[in-house]
Design a protein around this motif. Structure first.
Motif, PDB file in Angstrom:
ATOM      1  N   HIS A  53      32.317  27.667  40.424  1.00 36.23           N
ATOM      2  CA  HIS A  53      33.371  28.502  39.848  1.00 36.23           C
ATOM      3  C   HIS A  53      34.721  28.245  40.507  1.00 36.23           C
ATOM      4  O   HIS A  53      34.801  27.835  41.661  1.00 36.23           O
ATOM      5  CB  HIS A  53      33.005  29.984  39.959  1.00 36.23           C
ATOM      6  N   THR A  54      35.781  28.483  39.753  1.00 35.38           N
ATOM      7  CA  THR A  54      37.155  28.406  40.250  1.00 35.38           C
ATOM      8  C   THR A  54      37.956  29.503  39.563  1.00 35.38           C
ATOM      9  O   THR A  54      37.842  29.659  38.337  1.00 35.38           O
ATOM     10  CB  THR A  54      37.796  27.042  39.928  1.00 35.38           C
ATOM     11  N   PRO A  55      38.767  30.256  40.287  1.00 40.38           N
ATOM     12  CA  PRO A  55      39.586  31.294  39.641  1.00 40.38           C
ATOM     13  C   PRO A  55      40.477  30.695  38.561  1.00 40.38           C
ATOM     14  O   PRO A  55      41.020  29.603  38.710  1.00 40.38           O
ATOM     15  CB  PRO A  55      40.429  31.849  40.798  1.00 40.38           C
ATOM     16  N   GLY A  56      40.646  31.439  37.494  1.00 38.05           N
ATOM     17  CA  GLY A  56      41.473  30.964  36.389  1.00 38.05           C
ATOM     18  C   GLY A  56      42.955  31.172  36.599  1.00 38.05           C
ATOM     19  O   GLY A  56      43.773  30.506  35.968  1.00 38.05           O
ATOM     20  N   TRP A  57      43.328  32.089  37.495  1.00 39.94           N
ATOM     21  CA  TRP A  57      44.737  32.445  37.661  1.00 39.94           C
ATOM     22  C   TRP A  57      44.915  33.194  38.978  1.00 39.94           C
ATOM     23  O   TRP A  57      43.957  33.656  39.585  1.00 39.94           O
ATOM     24  CB  TRP A  57      45.218  33.320  36.492  1.00 39.94           C
ATOM     25  N   TYR A  58      46.170  33.297  39.388  1.00 39.47           N
ATOM     26  CA  TYR A  58      46.556  34.112  40.537  1.00 39.47           C
ATOM     27  C   TYR A  58      47.691  35.013  40.084  1.00 39.47           C
ATOM     28  O   TYR A  58      48.655  34.564  39.457  1.00 39.47           O
ATOM     29  CB  TYR A  58      47.031  33.246  41.711  1.00 39.47           C
ATOM     30  N   TYR A  59      47.597  36.307  40.406  1.00 36.28           N
ATOM     31  CA  TYR A  59      48.654  37.255  40.086  1.00 36.28           C
ATOM     32  C   TYR A  59      48.917  38.114  41.313  1.00 36.28           C
ATOM     33  O   TYR A  59      48.007  38.762  41.831  1.00 36.28           O
ATOM     34  CB  TYR A  59      48.236  38.146  38.906  1.00 36.28           C
ATOM     35  N   GLY A  60      50.151  38.110  41.788  1.00 38.92           N
ATOM     36  CA  GLY A  60      50.505  38.924  42.938  1.00 38.92           C
ATOM     37  C   GLY A  60      51.796  38.460  43.568  1.00 38.92           C
ATOM     38  O   GLY A  60      52.393  37.472  43.143  1.00 38.92           O
ATOM     39  N   GLY A  62      52.059  37.782  46.899  1.00 39.75           N
ATOM     40  CA  GLY A  62      51.782  37.044  48.122  1.00 39.75           C
ATOM     41  C   GLY A  62      51.925  35.548  47.924  1.00 39.75           C
ATOM     42  O   GLY A  62      52.409  35.071  46.890  1.00 39.75           O
ATOM     43  N   LYS A  63      51.472  34.815  48.913  1.00 42.57           N
ATOM     44  CA  LYS A  63      51.505  33.358  48.835  1.00 42.57           C
ATOM     45  C   LYS A  63      50.396  32.888  47.903  1.00 42.57           C
ATOM     46  O   LYS A  63      49.231  33.241  48.086  1.00 42.57           O
ATOM     47  CB  LYS A  63      51.326  32.752  50.226  1.00 42.57           C
ATOM     48  N   ALA A  64      50.765  32.076  46.936  1.00 42.37           N
ATOM     49  CA  ALA A  64      49.784  31.586  45.967  1.00 42.37           C
ATOM     50  C   ALA A  64      48.760  30.692  46.651  1.00 42.37           C
ATOM     51  O   ALA A  64      49.104  29.891  47.516  1.00 42.37           O
ATOM     52  CB  ALA A  64      50.493  30.821  44.862  1.00 42.37           C
ATOM     53  N   PRO A  65      47.507  30.836  46.293  1.00 41.98           N
ATOM     54  CA  PRO A  65      46.459  30.024  46.908  1.00 41.98           C
ATOM     55  C   PRO A  65      46.587  28.545  46.533  1.00 41.98           C
ATOM     56  O   PRO A  65      46.959  28.216  45.410  1.00 41.98           O
ATOM     57  CB  PRO A  65      45.163  30.592  46.336  1.00 41.98           C
ATOM     58  N   ILE A  66      46.256  27.687  47.448  1.00 46.28           N
ATOM     59  CA  ILE A  66      46.243  26.248  47.174  1.00 46.28           C
ATOM     60  C   ILE A  66      45.107  25.957  46.205  1.00 46.28           C
ATOM     61  O   ILE A  66      44.009  26.490  46.344  1.00 46.28           O
ATOM     62  CB  ILE A  66      46.057  25.454  48.487  1.00 46.28           C
ATOM     63  N   GLY A  67      45.385  25.137  45.223  1.00 46.47           N
ATOM     64  CA  GLY A  67      44.355  24.736  44.269  1.00 46.47           C
ATOM     65  C   GLY A  67      44.267  25.595  43.028  1.00 46.47           C
ATOM     66  O   GLY A  67      43.498  25.297  42.124  1.00 46.47           O
ATOM     67  N   ILE A  68      45.038  26.671  42.945  1.00 46.24           N
ATOM     68  CA  ILE A  68      45.061  27.498  41.742  1.00 46.24           C
ATOM     69  C   ILE A  68      46.237  27.018  40.898  1.00 46.24           C
ATOM     70  O   ILE A  68      47.383  27.022  41.347  1.00 46.24           O
ATOM     71  CB  ILE A  68      45.227  28.995  42.071  1.00 46.24           C
ATOM     72  N   ALA A 147      34.372  32.075  50.417  1.00 43.46           N
ATOM     73  CA  ALA A 147      34.387  31.328  49.159  1.00 43.46           C
ATOM     74  C   ALA A 147      35.701  30.581  49.012  1.00 43.46           C
ATOM     75  O   ALA A 147      36.749  31.179  48.795  1.00 43.46           O
ATOM     76  CB  ALA A 147      34.187  32.258  47.969  1.00 43.46           C
ATOM     77  N   LYS A 148      35.653  29.293  49.164  1.00 39.74           N
ATOM     78  CA  LYS A 148      36.797  28.408  48.986  1.00 39.74           C
ATOM     79  C   LYS A 148      37.984  28.785  49.870  1.00 39.74           C
ATOM     80  O   LYS A 148      39.084  28.312  49.688  1.00 39.74           O
ATOM     81  CB  LYS A 148      37.214  28.348  47.515  1.00 39.74           C
ATOM     82  N   GLY A 149      37.791  29.692  50.811  1.00 39.10           N
ATOM     83  CA  GLY A 149      38.835  30.041  51.763  1.00 39.10           C
ATOM     84  C   GLY A 149      39.921  30.960  51.227  1.00 39.10           C
ATOM     85  O   GLY A 149      40.976  31.092  51.821  1.00 39.10           O
ATOM     86  N   TYR A 150      39.712  31.627  50.093  1.00 44.79           N
ATOM     87  CA  TYR A 150      40.730  32.507  49.525  1.00 44.79           C
ATOM     88  C   TYR A 150      40.707  33.866  50.219  1.00 44.79           C
ATOM     89  O   TYR A 150      39.673  34.537  50.211  1.00 44.79           O
ATOM     90  CB  TYR A 150      40.512  32.722  48.025  1.00 44.79           C
TER      91      TYR A 150
END
Length: 196
Positions: A53-60, A62-68, A147-150
């Motif tokens: 699995h991989t997240p489909g999006w980031y909303y917030g 904060g600092k956006a996660p690498i790889g999203i 999980a994936k370091g998020y």
């Protein structure tokens, strides 16, 4: 390739009313935006309780996660506003009240009514995402440790009200560094007045 060309043409045509210019976006960015659709589970076709699995999006804020790739910032949201599938959260005129179904669990929800999942900084951002996705009436947030370091909350959205009995994903996936993930701080909320 043909889809990207057609989508680019659509974006050029659509710029007349929004002021967003297709020249501001690469073909890859346009394709990423187009992947945020119901048929692709808004960029997260593999559910978070399944391997790969991989997240489909980031909303917030904060600092956006690498790889999203789908980072819901003001520029990307400008592009999404001219596409028909997905729009970034906006403060609703009459937000639905939500009721907490459970909290402080060590497992997240698994259910066939899954809509999508992404990452958020705070629980309230997950509620805003639920308000912005058609059919969403329940959301589950939790920390997926290792999980994936998020470090962000996982925000999973569903189209039916779930109960504590649906909280059966407790982690257990092997990570690239050899660790095994686990879930903490799982909370579930449903719209007190669900609408279709």
């Amino acid at each position: 390739m043909r889809f990207s060309t057609l989508l680019s043409a659509f974006v050029v045509v659509a710029t007349g009313t929004t002021g967003v210019s297709a020249a501001n976006f690469s073909t890859e960015t346009i394709a990423t935006a187009a992947a945020l659709n119901p048929g692709n589970f808004y960029g997260a076709p593999i559910r978070p309780w399944n391997v790969g699995h991989t997240p489909g999006w980031y909303y917030g804020n904060g600092k956006a996660p690498i790889g999203i790739f789908s980072i819901l910032d003001s520029v990307f949201c400008g592009l999404l506003d001219i596409l028909p599938f997905f729009h970034c959260p906006k403060a609703p005129h009459n937000p639905h009240p939500y009721t907490r179904a459970f909290s402080n669990l060590n497992c997240g929800c698994e259910d066939a009514s899954y809509l999508t999942y992404g990452l958020v900084e705070v629980v309230e951002d997950c509620q805003a995402m639920c308000e912005s996705i058609s059919g969403c009436i329940f959301y589950n947030t939790y920390h997926d440790v290792y999980a994936k370091g998020y470090p962000q909350f996982t925000c999973t959205l569903y189209k039916k009200v779930l109960t504590i009995g649906s909280a059966s994903y407790c982690g257990g996936q092997h990570q690239p560094d050899g660790s095994i993930n686990h879930i903490i701080n799982s909370e579930g909320y449903y719209k007190s007045s669900p609408t279709a």
